[in-house]
Write a protein that holds these residues in place. Structure first.
Motif, PDB file in Angstrom:
ATOM      1  N   ALA A   1      36.940  35.127 -19.709  1.00  0.00           N
ATOM      2  CA  ALA A   1      36.247  35.065 -21.422  1.00  0.00           C
ATOM      3  C   ALA A   1      35.662  35.898 -22.404  1.00  0.00           C
ATOM      4  CB  ALA A   1      35.432  33.700 -21.520  1.00  0.00           C
ATOM      5  N   MET A   2      34.567  36.879 -21.381  1.00  0.00           N
ATOM      6  CA  MET A   2      33.740  37.721 -22.371  1.00  0.00           C
ATOM      7  C   MET A   2      34.747  38.538 -22.524  1.00  0.00           C
ATOM      8  SD  MET A   2      30.725  37.775 -19.960  1.00  0.00           S
ATOM      9  CE  MET A   2      29.669  39.334 -20.479  1.00  0.00           C
ATOM     10  N   SER A  53      18.391  27.893 -17.652  1.00  0.00           N
ATOM     11  CA  SER A  53      19.589  27.455 -16.789  1.00  0.00           C
ATOM     12  C   SER A  53      19.783  25.847 -17.829  1.00  0.00           C
ATOM     13  CB  SER A  53      18.710  27.229 -15.356  1.00  0.00           C
ATOM     14  OG  SER A  53      19.854  26.683 -14.312  1.00  0.00           O
ATOM     15  N   GLY A  54      21.176  25.707 -17.924  1.00  0.00           N
ATOM     16  CA  GLY A  54      21.594  24.517 -18.616  1.00  0.00           C
ATOM     17  C   GLY A  54      21.957  24.441 -19.353  1.00  0.00           C
ATOM     18  N   SER A 102      27.739  31.039 -24.973  1.00  0.00           N
ATOM     19  CA  SER A 102      27.128  30.939 -25.887  1.00  0.00           C
ATOM     20  C   SER A 102      26.314  32.111 -25.877  1.00  0.00           C
ATOM     21  CB  SER A 102      26.846  29.544 -26.326  1.00  0.00           C
ATOM     22  OG  SER A 102      27.772  28.849 -26.956  1.00  0.00           O
ATOM     23  N   TRP A 103      25.240  31.920 -25.045  1.00  0.00           N
ATOM     24  CA  TRP A 103      24.525  33.171 -25.040  1.00  0.00           C
ATOM     25  C   TRP A 103      25.599  34.458 -25.155  1.00  0.00           C
ATOM     26  CZ3 TRP A 103      22.002  35.458 -20.165  1.00  0.00           C
ATOM     27  CH2 TRP A 103      21.393  35.783 -20.897  1.00  0.00           C
ATOM     28  N   ALA A 104      26.488  34.371 -24.186  1.00  0.00           N
ATOM     29  CA  ALA A 104      26.943  35.724 -23.741  1.00  0.00           C
ATOM     30  C   ALA A 104      27.618  36.955 -24.489  1.00  0.00           C
ATOM     31  CB  ALA A 104      27.767  36.014 -22.270  1.00  0.00           C
ATOM     32  N   LEU A 153      31.786  30.316 -31.238  1.00  0.00           N
ATOM     33  CA  LEU A 153      30.805  30.069 -30.934  1.00  0.00           C
ATOM     34  C   LEU A 153      31.109  28.012 -31.110  1.00  0.00           C
ATOM     35  CD1 LEU A 153      28.170  32.163 -31.911  1.00  0.00           C
ATOM     36  CD2 LEU A 153      29.223  32.013 -29.314  1.00  0.00           C
ATOM     37  N   GLU A 154      30.824  28.187 -32.439  1.00  0.00           N
ATOM     38  CA  GLU A 154      31.101  26.414 -32.447  1.00  0.00           C
ATOM     39  C   GLU A 154      32.038  25.774 -31.912  1.00  0.00           C
ATOM     40  OE1 GLU A 154      33.444  24.391 -36.747  1.00  0.00           O
ATOM     41  OE2 GLU A 154      31.558  25.584 -37.405  1.00  0.00           O
ATOM     42  N   GLN A 155      33.692  26.096 -31.833  1.00  0.00           N
ATOM     43  CA  GLN A 155      34.507  25.628 -30.634  1.00  0.00           C
ATOM     44  C   GLN A 155      33.656  25.737 -29.444  1.00  0.00           C
ATOM     45  OE1 GLN A 155      37.787  27.850 -29.897  1.00  0.00           O
ATOM     46  NE2 GLN A 155      38.998  26.536 -28.602  1.00  0.00           N
ATOM     47  N   GLU A 156      32.836  26.537 -28.508  1.00  0.00           N
ATOM     48  CA  GLU A 156      32.384  26.941 -27.746  1.00  0.00           C
ATOM     49  C   GLU A 156      31.579  25.032 -27.526  1.00  0.00           C
ATOM     50  OE1 GLU A 156      30.723  27.089 -23.797  1.00  0.00           O
ATOM     51  OE2 GLU A 156      33.016  27.777 -24.409  1.00  0.00           O
ATOM     52  N   GLU A 157      30.435  25.105 -28.701  1.00  0.00           N
ATOM     53  CA  GLU A 157      29.404  24.190 -28.776  1.00  0.00           C
ATOM     54  C   GLU A 157      30.428  22.476 -28.657  1.00  0.00           C
ATOM     55  OE1 GLU A 157      27.392  25.420 -31.213  1.00  0.00           O
ATOM     56  OE2 GLU A 157      26.285  26.816 -31.266  1.00  0.00           O
ATOM     57  N   GLN A 158      32.187  22.567 -29.237  1.00  0.00           N
ATOM     58  CA  GLN A 158      32.445  21.127 -29.348  1.00  0.00           C
ATOM     59  C   GLN A 158      33.296  20.900 -28.456  1.00  0.00           C
ATOM     60  OE1 GLN A 158      32.842  19.243 -32.292  1.00  0.00           O
ATOM     61  NE2 GLN A 158      33.592  17.528 -31.266  1.00  0.00           N
TER      62      GLN A 158
END
Length: 183
Positions: free
Chosen positions: A22-23, A57-58, A63-65, A101-106
């Motif tokens: 993914a990265m 953790s959790g 998103s962080w990466a 990032l928005e897609q990752e959070e959704q």
């Protein structure tokens, strides 16, 4: 390399290994056709490892990466702009990063909603009707109580049990999904 303050080295190694594809794909989307993509991912891996004690953790590792990769891409572009003719629109880069990032959070919300809908379908019709009445109509529980000729306290108890059953069902489904697909 010392032990991180949070003691999560094993978790970070597992997450790093599980998210390399993914990265790499994310970096390719920010640097299409650029031969330095793998170098940027490698530099991001080093930053992620150095900052591993900052990871909670959790939370969403991806998103962080991706945020760190974004900064590494900016540094790479600044460095390579001195050497190359390649020009990348910074505004476009920000739009791509924000969108991903928005897609990752959704995605976790979509999975939760799908699990809830599936678990609601597994309820018996009587319980489905109670849940529908309680959460999807404007009528009071007292009105429903009179309709079905059951005491309100009995309905409240049943709703409590249904919520517990739904929570267990949703947790089980999300655990199965997380086993099938790395986070």
């Amino acid at each position: 390399m010392g032990i991180s303050k949070s003691g999560n080295d094993d978790e970070i190694v597992t997450l790093l290994a599980g998210h390399q594809a993914a990265m790499l794909a994310f970096t390719h989307s920010l640097l299409p056709g650029d031969p330095g993509v793998k170098d940027v991912v490698q530099r991001a891996n080093l930053v992620l490892w150095r900052k591993r004690s900052e990871y909670q953790s959790g939370t969403s590792f991806k998103s962080w990466a991706f945020r760190i990769i974004h900064w590494e891409v900016k540094a790479y572009l600044k460095e390579s702009s001195r050497k190359s003719w390649l020009i990348v629109d910074e505004e476009l880069t920000h739009m791509v990063v924000d969108s991903m990032l928005e897609q990752e959070e959704q995605q976790p919300l979509d999975a939760l909603k799908a699990s809830l809908e599936s678990c609601l379908q597994k309820l018996n019709p009587k319980h489905q009707r109670l849940v529908t009445h309680r959460y999807f109509t404007r009528k009071t529980l007292q009105e429903f109580s009179e309709e079905v000729q059951q005491p309100v306290t009995s309905l409240k108890t049943t709703l409590g049990r249904i919520r517990i059953a739904l929570r267990k069902c949703i947790d089980a489904q999300l655990n199965i999904q997380s086993i099938q697909k790395p986070s």
